[in-house]
Design an enzyme around this catalytic site. Sequence first.
Site, PDB file in Angstrom:
ATOM      1  CD  GLU A 259       8.813  12.852  12.013  1.00 15.28           C
ATOM      2  OE1 GLU A 259       7.640  12.441  11.986  1.00 15.28           O
ATOM      3  OE2 GLU A 259       9.772  12.203  11.557  1.00 15.28           O
TER       4      GLU A 259
ATOM      5  CE  LYS B 286      -2.017   2.923   1.972  1.00 16.43           C
ATOM      6  NZ  LYS B 286      -1.773   4.341   1.610  1.00 16.43           N
TER       7      LYS B 286
ATOM      8  CD  GLU C 201      12.554   0.516   8.472  1.00 19.55           C
ATOM      9  OE1 GLU C 201      12.272   1.160   7.445  1.00 19.55           O
ATOM     10  OE2 GLU C 201      13.389  -0.404   8.498  1.00 19.55           O
TER      11      GLU C 201
ATOM     12  CB  CYS D   5      12.589   9.038   9.029  1.00 25.93           C
ATOM     13  SG  CYS D   5      13.723   7.925   8.177  1.00 25.93           S
TER      14      CYS D   5
HETATM   15  P1  NAD Z   1       1.810   8.348   7.589  1.00 28.54           P
HETATM   16  O1  NAD Z   1       1.988   7.550   8.827  1.00 28.54           O
HETATM   17  O2  NAD Z   1       0.769   9.389   7.562  1.00 28.54           O
HETATM   18  O3  NAD Z   1       1.462   7.364   6.363  1.00 28.54           O
HETATM   19  C1  NAD Z   1       2.310   6.307   6.004  1.00 28.54           C
HETATM   20  C2  NAD Z   1       1.492   5.263   5.254  1.00 28.54           C
HETATM   21  O4  NAD Z   1       0.538   4.699   6.136  1.00 28.54           O
HETATM   22  C3  NAD Z   1       0.695   5.819   4.076  1.00 28.54           C
HETATM   23  O5  NAD Z   1       0.731   4.875   3.038  1.00 28.54           O
HETATM   24  C4  NAD Z   1      -0.691   5.966   4.653  1.00 28.54           C
HETATM   25  O6  NAD Z   1      -1.711   5.906   3.682  1.00 28.54           O
HETATM   26  C5  NAD Z   1      -0.765   4.757   5.568  1.00 28.54           C
HETATM   27  N1  NAD Z   1      -1.711   4.856   6.672  1.00 28.54           N
HETATM   28  C6  NAD Z   1      -2.086   5.972   7.341  1.00 28.54           C
HETATM   29  N2  NAD Z   1      -2.963   5.650   8.328  1.00 28.54           N
HETATM   30  C7  NAD Z   1      -3.113   4.298   8.280  1.00 28.54           C
HETATM   31  C8  NAD Z   1      -3.873   3.367   9.052  1.00 28.54           C
HETATM   32  N3  NAD Z   1      -4.628   3.753  10.068  1.00 28.54           N
HETATM   33  N4  NAD Z   1      -3.781   2.049   8.735  1.00 28.54           N
HETATM   34  C9  NAD Z   1      -2.994   1.635   7.725  1.00 28.54           C
HETATM   35  N5  NAD Z   1      -2.271   2.480   6.956  1.00 28.54           N
HETATM   36  C10 NAD Z   1      -2.321   3.798   7.243  1.00 28.54           C
HETATM   37  O7  NAD Z   1       3.235   8.921   7.234  1.00 28.54           O
HETATM   38  P2  NAD Z   1       3.623   9.896   6.030  1.00 28.54           P
HETATM   39  O8  NAD Z   1       3.111  11.259   6.334  1.00 28.54           O
HETATM   40  O9  NAD Z   1       3.261   9.254   4.745  1.00 28.54           O
HETATM   41  O10 NAD Z   1       5.226   9.887   6.124  1.00 28.54           O
HETATM   42  C11 NAD Z   1       5.956  10.693   6.983  1.00 28.54           C
HETATM   43  C12 NAD Z   1       6.319   9.947   8.249  1.00 28.54           C
HETATM   44  O11 NAD Z   1       7.057   8.770   7.937  1.00 28.54           O
HETATM   45  C13 NAD Z   1       7.210  10.747   9.164  1.00 28.54           C
HETATM   46  O12 NAD Z   1       6.772  10.580  10.497  1.00 28.54           O
HETATM   47  C14 NAD Z   1       8.577  10.100   8.990  1.00 28.54           C
HETATM   48  O13 NAD Z   1       9.460  10.242  10.068  1.00 28.54           O
HETATM   49  C15 NAD Z   1       8.193   8.683   8.791  1.00 28.54           C
HETATM   50  N6  NAD Z   1       9.290   7.956   8.143  1.00 28.54           N
HETATM   51  C16 NAD Z   1      10.024   7.082   8.885  1.00 28.54           C
HETATM   52  C17 NAD Z   1      11.102   6.416   8.302  1.00 28.54           C
HETATM   53  C18 NAD Z   1      11.948   5.446   9.080  1.00 28.54           C
HETATM   54  O14 NAD Z   1      12.652   4.666   8.445  1.00 28.54           O
HETATM   55  N7  NAD Z   1      11.937   5.452  10.402  1.00 28.54           N
HETATM   56  C19 NAD Z   1      11.415   6.661   6.968  1.00 28.54           C
HETATM   57  C20 NAD Z   1      10.646   7.562   6.248  1.00 28.54           C
HETATM   58  C21 NAD Z   1       9.574   8.209   6.847  1.00 28.54           C
END
Ligand code: NAD
Length: 483
Positions: free
Chosen positions: A387, A175, A251, A285
């Site tokens: 963040e 997804k 992550e 991140c």
């Molecule tokens: P997000 O958590 O909003 O979304 C990530 C994914 O999860 C998307 O595909 C979204 O559609 C899906 N999603 C959202 N709610 C969901 C639910 N309830 N059930 C299942 N899927 C769901 O994150 P974002 O805004 O897309 O990305 C930014 C975040 O990602 C930041 O917090 C960043 O730090 C983190 N990030 C972490 C790493 C790491 O390796 N630690 C790497 C990159 C980004």
Amino acid sequence: MIRNFVDGEFAEPDGRCWQKISPVDGSVRADVHEADRDLVERAVAAARAALDGAWGRTTVPQRTALLRRAADLLEERYEEFVAAESADTGKPLQQARDLDVSRAVANFRSFADTVAAAGLPSYLTELPDGRRALNYAARKPLGVVAVIVPWNLPLLLLTWKVAPALACGNAVVVKPSEETPSTAVLLAEVLRDAGLPAGAYNVVHGFGPGSAGQFLVESRGIDGVTFTGSSATGASIMAAVAPRVRPVSFELGGKNPAVVFADADLDSAIDGLTRSVFANTGQVCLCTERLYVQRPVFDEVAERLAERARGLRLGRPDDPETTTGPLISQEHRDKVLRYYRLAEELGAKTLVGGGVPSMPGDLAGGSWIEPALWTGLTNADVQLREEIFGPCAALIPFDTEDEAVALANDTEYGLAASVWTTDLSRGHRVAQRMRVGMAWVNTWFLRDLRSPFGGVGLSGIGREGGDHSLDFYTQPTNVCVQL
Ligand code: NAD
């Protein structure tokens, strides 16, 4: 129309779709077909069928050969992937070329190497009563793995999970983020052309709650979830899979500190800090948002970093002079701007930028933002606790090593840290005292794909990378044979 990929075929759109908006100029980039619960379940069932069929009987050499073919095909279509990644995210083409797509290729090759070399120890058991037994463990795939990824490094993070999952013989339902649907679909074509059987890689598009993300993690047919995204979403996913006790690999977000000692090589530190604060418009991140600088060099570091921030060039992705793209969306820009405005209200000194730039022509419709650097804030302020995920950081002075460690560790997150010093012992000492999954000394974002990647606290659960990925994507079954 960007379509879902289920059981080896692109599913015919059935009405529900949303518009992907370009962050560069606000124009409509594409319509994306949103998967409903039924289509998500079909994808999960196709994955199960692949595991029960020919894909489940493949050998490690067959799968490593497939991964290497996928890497080769990805390279053949390199510029297509670069263009798609840049169009979805607005990032400069050169960055998509040098980081996103090149790392995707490396992910396939690296995990082919890892799985080919993998083994598990065996044990000869000798009991006091004289019985002897041989214990050995066979690795089996985890099963149907839900792969949910964010928008900041879409293909890089997707392949970081899909490559080891497939290498270990799993079937995946992916997804992608609603903001970046394109490269997951191109990858479906590449994997199909590399010879991956139908059902082993499926893509369902949609959002989180009430959409494909939620439907996927609620499916009874999944055997585990690997997720990269925000800590809040990680918590929701954990709750969703808890009733069925499925393993998760998370992550999550970061609030990463950099600690700059007065003895640091400041030329190299300023280079590294510039990257670590502003890379990908601060949307990594691992980016630094908290910067602790020893008092004798505080003013110099602040001035020099501000100077570098002023030198960033916002612009079109295809302009070779562009260093910095827009934020991913207007919604995300609104969020980042709230932190900018609040910093002013809190009385912070904004050393540079901190607003919305005036962009020429059609770029005025994009989600552009200026970088920002603040002094005068403390660890208690929201800019240092939450963040932000934008091109900004707060600088705080410190006097002693212990104080720096305490300030850096004063957070619920624990993803990454960087330490800048020419004192070798201090570098090791402070890096080891950081409460994080990854600490760098005199560098940032230098990665060996075999090393453990992940965080502590709000930053995640588990580690991926090399053998650490195999620990998540396989289930060892121990066999004990009495001799
Ligand atoms: P997000 O958590 O909003 O979304 C990530 C994914 O999860 C998307 O595909 C979204 O559609 C899906 N999603 C959202 N709610 C969901 C639910 N309830 N059930 C299942 N899927 C769901 O994150 P974002 O805004 O897309 O990305 C930014 C975040 O990602 C930041 O917090 C960043 O730090 C983190 N990030 C972490 C790493 C790491 O390796 N630690 C790497 C990159 C980004």
